[in-house]
Every structure is written in C-alpha cells, then in structure tokens.
Design an enzyme around this catalytic site. Structure first.
Site, PDB file in Angstrom:
ATOM      1  N   GLY A  31      21.772-100.532  16.897  1.00 11.05           N
ATOM      2  CA  GLY A  31      21.185-100.055  18.132  1.00 11.05           C
ATOM      3  C   GLY A  31      21.703-100.820  19.337  1.00 11.05           C
ATOM      4  O   GLY A  31      22.257-101.913  19.217  1.00 11.05           O
ATOM      5  N   CYS A  32      21.496-100.238  20.523  1.00 13.13           N
ATOM      6  CA  CYS A  32      22.005-100.844  21.753  1.00 13.13           C
ATOM      7  C   CYS A  32      21.229-102.105  22.118  1.00 13.13           C
ATOM      8  O   CYS A  32      21.821-103.146  22.443  1.00 13.13           O
ATOM      9  CB  CYS A  32      21.987 -99.838  22.896  1.00 13.13           C
ATOM     10  SG  CYS A  32      20.417 -98.962  23.101  1.00 13.13           S
ATOM     11  N   TYR A  33      19.892-102.031  22.073  1.00 11.08           N
ATOM     12  CA  TYR A  33      19.107-103.226  22.339  1.00 11.08           C
ATOM     13  C   TYR A  33      19.452-104.333  21.354  1.00 11.08           C
ATOM     14  O   TYR A  33      19.600-105.507  21.723  1.00 11.08           O
ATOM     15  CB  TYR A  33      17.609-102.915  22.215  1.00 11.08           C
ATOM     16  CG  TYR A  33      16.955-102.302  23.423  1.00 11.08           C
ATOM     17  CD1 TYR A  33      16.973-102.945  24.658  1.00 11.08           C
ATOM     18  CD2 TYR A  33      16.280-101.093  23.326  1.00 11.08           C
ATOM     19  CE1 TYR A  33      16.342-102.385  25.766  1.00 11.08           C
ATOM     20  CE2 TYR A  33      15.647-100.523  24.426  1.00 11.08           C
ATOM     21  CZ  TYR A  33      15.685-101.172  25.641  1.00 11.08           C
ATOM     22  OH  TYR A  33      15.057-100.628  26.731  1.00 11.08           O
TER      23      TYR A  33
END
Length: 351
Positions: free
Chosen positions: A154-156
């Site tokens: 994921g980006c986070y």
C-alpha cells in the site's frame, strides 16, 4: 539486434493506478502493452477514458474474460480489493508460467487470520498467498527476483515502512512506541464517484479517517513485527488533504539508549546509500511532497525532537508512483531481470 520485449497485460486499466501503469510502461523500452481490461469501460479506447493517451497506439479496453493470454509474460492487477484473489487464481491455473504484480491488498498479509480479521472474509486463494512476496524491493529484492506473484504494498505502508524497518532492524529505536501520522492526496481513494470526494467536500480542509481501524495498519503490524522479531503494534492515523497525489508521513519514534537523531540518520543514510529510489536528506532537512510528485522516489528526513530520546522521521512518496504503479514497475523490472530503474528515471514534476 532488437531486444525481445515482454508482453504485458494491465487488468483494471481504467482506474488511476491502471492509467499510471500505462503512462510509465508506454515509454518503457523493454515491454509491450498487449492487453488492457476494464469493467464498465470495456469496449472503449484508452484515449476515450484518459484523453492524454490519444497519441499512443494502445489495445482497446476489454473484459478480463476476453483477454488472449497467449504469450503474455506478466500481468499487473489493478483491480478493487477483494476481487483479485479469484481472478488471479483462475488466471494462474490456466497460465502457470505467467508472472503477476498485484496492486490490490488481496495478497499483502502473510497471515490468513489477519487478512480475515481486517478484511471481513476468509482468503479465497490460500495456496497462492503462501507463495506471494511482499513487494518492497529495497527490503525483499532477492525474493521478488524469484517470485511468480508479488503483492505490491500500500501507499501509506510503503511510505512508513521504508524509514522505520531499517531502524528497528538496527536496534536504533524502541519498537513499542511508533506513531505514524500520515496524509494522502485524494487519488488514494480511487476513481469511483463518491460524494465525500467531491471538490466541495474535500477542498479548504483536511480530516482524519479510518481512525484506529485503517486496513493499512495490518501491513505496518506485519512488517514492523517481522523486523523486530516480536509483536509490534504501531499507532497509525491517516488524513485526507486537498491535493491530487502524494503521501506525507510524520513518524515519531523513541530511540534506543545511546542513540540520538544523528545516529538514526546515520542508520538510514547507510542503509539506503546505494538505493536508486530512496533518498535520505541531510540531518535536519525536511522533505516536501512536491519533491517526489510524479517520480518513483521516497524522500526521508530526520529531525531531533526537543525531548532527548525522541526523534521525528518524515517520509514522502507519490501515492500513484512509488506508492503504487511505479513500485509495481520496479517489481516487474526485478522479476524480469531488467535494470531496476528502467522506465522509472523521471525526476519529480515541479512546480
């Protein structure tokens, strides 16, 4: 002699991450895009959905069932979470030599129990989950190189894992106290029409969401615990801010005895000294999200807190590039034994 190009399919090409894959791969010298899928947009051209691609010659958008898998070397799955497990299982059963980079969350969690807890249903492809590699190349490069199925993080989590895992592994911080305060641009929520993402609902303000329950927390638990060799439960709060793309994470850590901000900085600078896509700024300098916009870079800054024993680490990425499609292409390059930076050399777009 002309080098052979890998034949690439993109499933879910009508979303933001699918479009970003097309943008990056259209100029990649070692690949050819041979299939693009969409659901509601099937039958249209990519240029009809994203006019910026009008000058390119691209395959039409089709349904997944219409894809001719003959000769396809690698597929990117940019499908909604919860839909990918059965699609990949069915596809790999019919095409066992195919390599896949999955941009959804469906194969990121190694523990099926954790997946069921966070996503509310049992995993539908357990045998594939066992072989899936978590695709942060800087941490798992050799595993990615041998993988058939890579779970793109994921980006986070990419933004928060890159600066913290080396510190945990080096014993430079206390893993029991990690606070991740992160902000995301609106593209992180996808392209589907949602009232809460209307311009008037988002602009001129910011707000926290998924407080205490955001699913990316499970990835942080997994990777921080693996690095520490014991259970680590960080505090993570995401916020939506009125910009189109970008992740900005301010991370608060307590240092181990005898370690100060300079020591934290030294660990990160040494760990990433030879990495193309992670840049550690000089001690005390703070990155800005605009430093990485449109690029596959992660910029990391380290600052000392006014309280001894506390350090502030700041990390930023473009959520659509290093946080999604760029990292997926980086994984592809490693899986296909291409130079890791191929097609990803873009410097950030500024202003």
């Amino acid at each position: 002699m002309t080098e052979t190009k890998a034949r690439i399919a993109i499933l879910g090409a009508s979303g933001y991450t699918g479009a970003e894959l097309v943008r990056l791969l259209a100029r990649h010298p070692r690949v050819s895009i041979v299939a693009l899928t969409a659901d509601r947009k099937a039958g249209q051209s990519m240029a009809e959905v994203f006019p910026q691609f009008a000058p390119l010659t691209l395959p039409p958008l089709v349904t997944i069932d219409e894809v001719d898998w003959t000769g396809v070397d690698l597929a990117f799955c940019a499908l909604p979470h919860g839909t990918t497990q059965q699609v990949i299982k069915r596809t790999l059963d019919a095409n066992p030599q195919l390599k896949i980079v999955d941009l959804s969350a469906d194969f990121r969690l190694r523990d099926p129990g954790a997946y069921e807890e966070w996503y509310g249903h049992a995993h539908q492809a357990l045998e594939l989950q066992q072989e899936a590699v978590y695709g942060i190349v800087e941490l798992y490069r050799e595993d990615v190189r041998k993988a058939r199925l890579v779970a793109n993080p994921g980006c986070y989590t990419t933004t928060a894992i890159l600066p913290v895992v080396p510190l945990i592994e080096a014993g430079a911080i206390d893993p029991s106290v990690i606070v991740v305060d992160a902000k995301s641009g609106v593209t992180g929520a996808g392209r589907s029409a949602k009232e809460s993402l209307l311009y008037t609902e988002v602009t001129d303000g910011m707000h926290a969401y998924g407080v205490g329950s955001h699913r990316h927390t499970a990835e942080l638990d997994q990777e921080y615990s693996k690095a520490a060799g014991r259970s680590v439960v960080p505090s993570f709060t995401p916020h939506l801010i009125p910009m189109s793309r970008g992740i900005y994470a301010t991370i608060y850590v307590n240092t181990a005895p005898g370690v100060d901000a300079a020591g934290v900085h030294r660990v990160l600078a040494d760990f990433y000294a030879s990495e193309a896509f992670v840049h550690v700024l000089p001690l005390g300098q703070v990155p800005q999200s605009r430093f990485v916009k449109g690029s596959n870079m992660c910029f990391i800054g380290v600052a000392k807190d006014r309280v001894p024993g506390r350090v502030i680490v700041i990390s930023t990425t473009d959520n659509l590039v290093k946080g999604a499609s760029g990292q997926a292409v980086q994984n592809m390059n490693v899986m296909l034994s291409y130079p890791e930076t191929l097609g990803l050399e873009q410097i950030a777009l500024f202003p």
